[in-house]
Design a protein around this motif. Sequence first.
Motif, PDB file in Angstrom:
ATOM      1  N   TRP A 159       5.980  40.715  32.896  1.00 59.11           N
ATOM      2  CA  TRP A 159       5.572  40.504  31.796  1.00 59.11           C
ATOM      3  C   TRP A 159       7.019  39.344  31.525  1.00 59.11           C
ATOM      4  N   ASN A 160       8.469  39.705  31.968  1.00 57.26           N
ATOM      5  CA  ASN A 160       8.957  38.589  32.201  1.00 57.26           C
ATOM      6  C   ASN A 160       9.277  37.948  33.631  1.00 57.26           C
ATOM      7  N   VAL A 161       8.426  38.046  34.325  1.00 61.10           N
ATOM      8  CA  VAL A 161       7.698  37.389  35.252  1.00 61.10           C
ATOM      9  C   VAL A 161       7.079  36.491  35.090  1.00 61.10           C
ATOM     10  N   VAL A 162       5.932  36.892  34.210  1.00 65.34           N
ATOM     11  CA  VAL A 162       5.115  35.461  33.775  1.00 65.34           C
ATOM     12  C   VAL A 162       5.791  34.545  32.926  1.00 65.34           C
ATOM     13  N   ASP A 163       6.845  35.074  32.063  1.00 62.03           N
ATOM     14  CA  ASP A 163       7.683  34.442  30.802  1.00 62.03           C
ATOM     15  C   ASP A 163       8.275  33.619  31.557  1.00 62.03           C
ATOM     16  N   GLU A 164       9.324  34.208  32.857  1.00 58.74           N
ATOM     17  CA  GLU A 164       9.975  32.682  33.260  1.00 58.74           C
ATOM     18  C   GLU A 164       9.041  32.068  33.867  1.00 58.74           C
ATOM     19  N   LYS A 165       8.244  31.912  34.660  1.00 54.44           N
ATOM     20  CA  LYS A 165       7.281  31.039  35.414  1.00 54.44           C
ATOM     21  C   LYS A 165       6.961  29.945  34.269  1.00 54.44           C
ATOM     22  N   LYS A 166       6.711  30.593  32.839  1.00 55.46           N
ATOM     23  CA  LYS A 166       6.040  30.173  32.197  1.00 55.46           C
ATOM     24  C   LYS A 166       7.050  29.594  31.196  1.00 55.46           C
ATOM     25  N   ARG A 167       8.290  29.910  31.018  1.00 54.76           N
ATOM     26  CA  ARG A 167       9.091  28.561  30.933  1.00 54.76           C
ATOM     27  C   ARG A 167      10.256  27.121  32.400  1.00 54.76           C
ATOM     28  N   LYS A 168       9.775  27.929  32.972  1.00 52.65           N
ATOM     29  CA  LYS A 168      10.119  27.265  34.591  1.00 52.65           C
ATOM     30  C   LYS A 168       8.850  25.700  34.144  1.00 52.65           C
ATOM     31  N   GLU A 169       7.580  26.328  34.359  1.00 50.31           N
ATOM     32  CA  GLU A 169       6.700  25.442  33.785  1.00 50.31           C
ATOM     33  C   GLU A 169       6.821  24.258  32.968  1.00 50.31           C
TER      34      GLU A 169
END
Length: 234
Positions: free
Chosen positions: A29-39
């Motif tokens: 979830w953290n990885v996905v969330d980090e990727k989403k925030r970067k996008e």
Amino acid sequence: MGNEDNKSVLKLIGLVGALFIVLLLVVIWNVVDEKKRKEESLIATEIASDGDLKEIKSEKKNEKHKYTVDEIESQIKPAGDLIVEEYHYKDAGVYEDYKTFFGARVPLTTDKQVFTYKGTAKVGYDFEKIEYEIDNENKEITIKLPELEILSNEIDHSSFQIVDSKDSIFNSQDFNDFNALEEELIREKNSEVLKDENLKADAERKANEIIISFLKQNPDLSEYNMEIKMITGK
């Protein structure tokens, strides 16, 4: 006792497995969330950059061009051939020739011819002498014209007609020094033409109309106030 131990071990394994799965889900979830925030951050940056670019383009679009003397000069230079007034004239003259002795005329040696002739003088402005004042801030262009000049003056040789001729007994001739006579006639006519106030006024009016029409061919100059003056005090 052995069964109890086995059950405890199984429970521990199940608990560890469940904990592992929870931790794995948290990591995912953290990885996905980090990727989403970067996008989202990247999109926001692109939007901001696009906005800045549009703002820069808008500023450049709104920024008015500042004209230079060279630009204005190049735009009106072709008008030079059009700002020419022709002065057609017909005049009369007297040609005399005589013998001299120690600076005094010798009696009975004078030839005299009265003649008429036609010619055309062209007057205009030397565009190399034009002065320019450009005020881009207040949108004003002032063009100062020099004095009117004789561009050319040609006498029609075929128009020469002798209307009266008196030949001396000893010195009969027919325009021996025609070139000198022609140069003198042209000098006199040039002086006369440049004193013609009506001709000057017509040339100035024509220059005003043509120069302004050439400048207004550029739509960006339509907002400028244009004035044509004569150079004075020189």
